[in-house]
Write a protein that holds these residues in place. Structure first.
Motif, PDB file in Angstrom:
ATOM      1  N   GLU A  27       7.950   4.577  -0.844  1.00 56.75           N
ATOM      2  CA  GLU A  27       7.463   3.551   0.074  1.00 56.75           C
ATOM      3  C   GLU A  27       5.985   3.287  -0.192  1.00 56.75           C
ATOM      4  OE1 GLU A  27       6.767   2.970   4.884  1.00 56.75           O
ATOM      5  OE2 GLU A  27       7.854   4.715   4.112  1.00 56.75           O
ATOM      6  N   PRO A  28       5.602   2.057  -0.498  1.00 62.48           N
ATOM      7  CA  PRO A  28       4.185   1.763  -0.742  1.00 62.48           C
ATOM      8  C   PRO A  28       3.332   2.143   0.467  1.00 62.48           C
ATOM      9  CG  PRO A  28       5.547  -0.087  -1.418  1.00 62.48           C
ATOM     10  CD  PRO A  28       6.443   0.852  -0.675  1.00 62.48           C
ATOM     11  N   GLY A  29       2.202   2.801   0.193  1.00 63.49           N
ATOM     12  CA  GLY A  29       1.294   3.215   1.261  1.00 63.49           C
ATOM     13  C   GLY A  29      -0.114   2.718   1.001  1.00 63.49           C
ATOM     14  N   ASP A  30      -1.009   3.022   1.923  1.00 62.67           N
ATOM     15  CA  ASP A  30      -2.381   2.539   1.790  1.00 62.67           C
ATOM     16  C   ASP A  30      -3.406   3.662   1.644  1.00 62.67           C
ATOM     17  OD1 ASP A  30      -2.243   3.583   4.318  1.00 62.67           O
ATOM     18  OD2 ASP A  30      -2.549   1.673   5.345  1.00 62.67           O
ATOM     19  N   LYS A  31      -2.945   4.868   1.289  1.00 55.62           N
ATOM     20  CA  LYS A  31      -3.872   5.984   1.131  1.00 55.62           C
ATOM     21  C   LYS A  31      -4.801   5.792  -0.063  1.00 55.62           C
ATOM     22  CE  LYS A  31      -1.006   9.482   3.403  1.00 55.62           C
ATOM     23  NZ  LYS A  31      -0.312  10.792   3.271  1.00 55.62           N
ATOM     24  N   ARG A  32      -4.325   5.057  -1.065  1.00 53.76           N
ATOM     25  CA  ARG A  32      -5.140   4.841  -2.275  1.00 53.76           C
ATOM     26  C   ARG A  32      -5.708   3.426  -2.320  1.00 53.76           C
ATOM     27  NH1 ARG A  32      -1.504   7.765  -7.016  1.00 53.76           N
ATOM     28  NH2 ARG A  32      -0.890   9.601  -5.802  1.00 53.76           N
ATOM     29  N   GLY A  33      -5.710   2.756  -1.217  1.00 51.44           N
ATOM     30  CA  GLY A  33      -6.177   1.371  -1.169  1.00 51.44           C
ATOM     31  C   GLY A  33      -5.224   0.564  -0.316  1.00 51.44           C
ATOM     32  N   SER A  34      -4.789  -0.580  -0.801  1.00 51.26           N
ATOM     33  CA  SER A  34      -3.854  -1.423  -0.058  1.00 51.26           C
ATOM     34  C   SER A  34      -2.407  -1.106  -0.444  1.00 51.26           C
ATOM     35  CB  SER A  34      -4.136  -2.896  -0.346  1.00 51.26           C
ATOM     36  OG  SER A  34      -3.813  -3.200  -1.692  1.00 51.26           O
ATOM     37  N   LYS A  35      -1.476  -1.480   0.427  1.00 55.66           N
ATOM     38  CA  LYS A  35      -0.055  -1.316   0.122  1.00 55.66           C
ATOM     39  C   LYS A  35       0.343  -2.195  -1.057  1.00 55.66           C
ATOM     40  CE  LYS A  35       1.596   0.120   4.682  1.00 55.66           C
ATOM     41  NZ  LYS A  35       2.562  -0.140   5.777  1.00 55.66           N
TER      42      LYS A  35
END
Length: 412
Positions: free
Chosen positions: A58-66
């Motif tokens: 699932e794309p997340g935003d921990k490394r920037g944007s989803k």
């Protein structure tokens, strides 16, 4: 015409195994890579849980944007589960990664692939006259000039969508946002899972772009070694939803009585009615709804579920049912399956600008089927999905009549 694109629409009643089929398909086709798109995060979690060996990410935003994380996952060739909101904002770079990865798309429920872009005629004229936007006289597509790169202002979203090629100029001043049909063409296969597809805007969007569609349905296909039901797809002409309708007839206690009398010519309950309704008219609707929940049904407030147009929610909500508000366009979620007492306080029509736009392009829109589809999807969020009885208040005579006619009940 998109000769390489053929959408497979899996049209089957709610709870008849569409998502189960998709999970079995994704688990079985280990040579294929999938992107599963759904309206709600709980369904994303379900796919990740039920397809453990496929290792859906699932794309997340921990490394920037989803959006950036989605590109990273595509570059790695991962199976991906995400929401409509993220998918409908993919850019050209993401689309190219999808094509290179050879992905299969499974779209759980239809998405908002076409909608109005709210901008006044004066603001549109200003953006054109200042050289930020340009409108093609032949195609009516809205594009940007080099000036857009330095533009910063309150119309950032409009300018960004124009830069992505997603805006159409219609009827003199209206802007229509469209999801680029080319992105669907980047997938090896495309599946849409839904019910009553003939009344949905995504169907008219496909018609607009002359996309070939194969309409299928799902049926049970025996059991596996663990005793779990298997599913398969069959042509939709073999579909029979009479059993589904019979279950609804038995389980829905549709209110027919004096509280419905509020929905006369002055109380159509359409979106335009809500916008023009006086405080006194909204109070009348509120009182009728309160009377239904409190005096006619008399159930526990935690079991109540209701809807109206969201911007009038505060004026219509009342004691005993305020916390049970569920958006009128809710789909594909199981979060409200305990709700037994329902009040559907809207009269659904496609938005007139969209209706006019489709018709101007010679695309036929079935307004009655659209309304029925919206109502059935909303009802299915409740306890009826577990085949439990529900009580239903539909004061709009049009919406109530559509439901009665579809179910084969007497129409008042």
């Amino acid at each position: 015409m998109y000769n390489d694109l053929k959408v497979k629409v899996v049209d089957a009643p709610c709870g008849h195994g569409k998502t189960q089929w998709a999970i079995q398909y994704m688990n079985g086709c280990t040579e294929k890579k999938f992107i599963f798109i759904t309206p709600y995060l709980d369904e994303v979690a379900r796919v990740k849980r039920d397809c453990p060996e496929r290792k859906f990410k699932e794309p997340g935003d921990k490394r920037g944007s989803k959006a950036a994380d989605l590109k990273r996952l595509l570059t790695r060739g991962e199976n991906i589960a995400s929401t409509h909101a993220l998918f409908l904002n993919v850019d050209d770079e993401t689309a190219e990664l999808i094509e290179m990865g050879g992905y299969v798309l499974i779209m759980d429920e239809v998405g908002e692939v076409v909608k109005e872009e709210h901008l006044s005629k004066d603001d549109l004229t200003m953006l054109v006259e200042t050289g930020i936007l340009v409108i093609d006289d032949e195609t009516n597509k809205v594009a940007v000039t080099d000036k857009y790169e330095t533009y910063k202002g309150k119309f950032d979203t409009v300018v960004k969508n124009a830069a992505l090629g997603r805006l159409i100029h219609a009827h003199g001043s209206l802007l229509i946002w469209q999801f680029p049909i080319d992105i669907f063409d980047k997938f090896r296969e495309v599946y849409n899972l839904t019910y009553l597809f003939g009344g949905q805007l995504q169907k008219y969007y496909y018609d607009l772009h002359q996309v070939p569609m194969e309409i299928l349905t799902v049926t049970e296909d025996g059991f596996n070694d663990d005793g779990e039901t298997l599913y398969k797809l069959i042509p939709h002409q073999h579909h029979d939803d009479s059993e589904f309708k019979e279950m609804l007839r038995k389980k829905i206690n549709l209110y027919v009585g004096p509280q419905n009398n509020i929905a006369d010519k002055e109380f159509t309950l359409s979106w335009s009615w809500y916008q023009k309704a006086t405080p006194a008219m909204l109070k009348t609707l509120k009182n009728a709804t309160y009377n239904y929940f409190r005096n006619i049904i008399g159930g526990k407030s935690k079991l109540n579920m209701w809807t109206c147009f969201k911007d009038k929610r505060k004026q219509v909500r009342g004691d005993s049912y305020a916390r049970g508000f569920i958006a009128h366009n809710a789909r594909a979620t199981n979060k409200y399956r305990e709700k037994e007492n329902l009040a559907y306080l809207v009269n659904r029509f496609p938005r007139k600008p969209l209706l006019d736009y489709f018709r101007s392009q010679n695309v036929a829109v079935d307004e009655e089927m659209y309304a029925l589809s919206e109502l059935i999807q909303w009802i299915w969020r409740s306890a009826i999905r577990d085949k439990k009885p529900i009580n239903l208040f539909v004061p709009s005579s049009r919406m109530r009549g559509l439901l009665q006619l579809w179910l084969g009940l007497p129409v008042e």
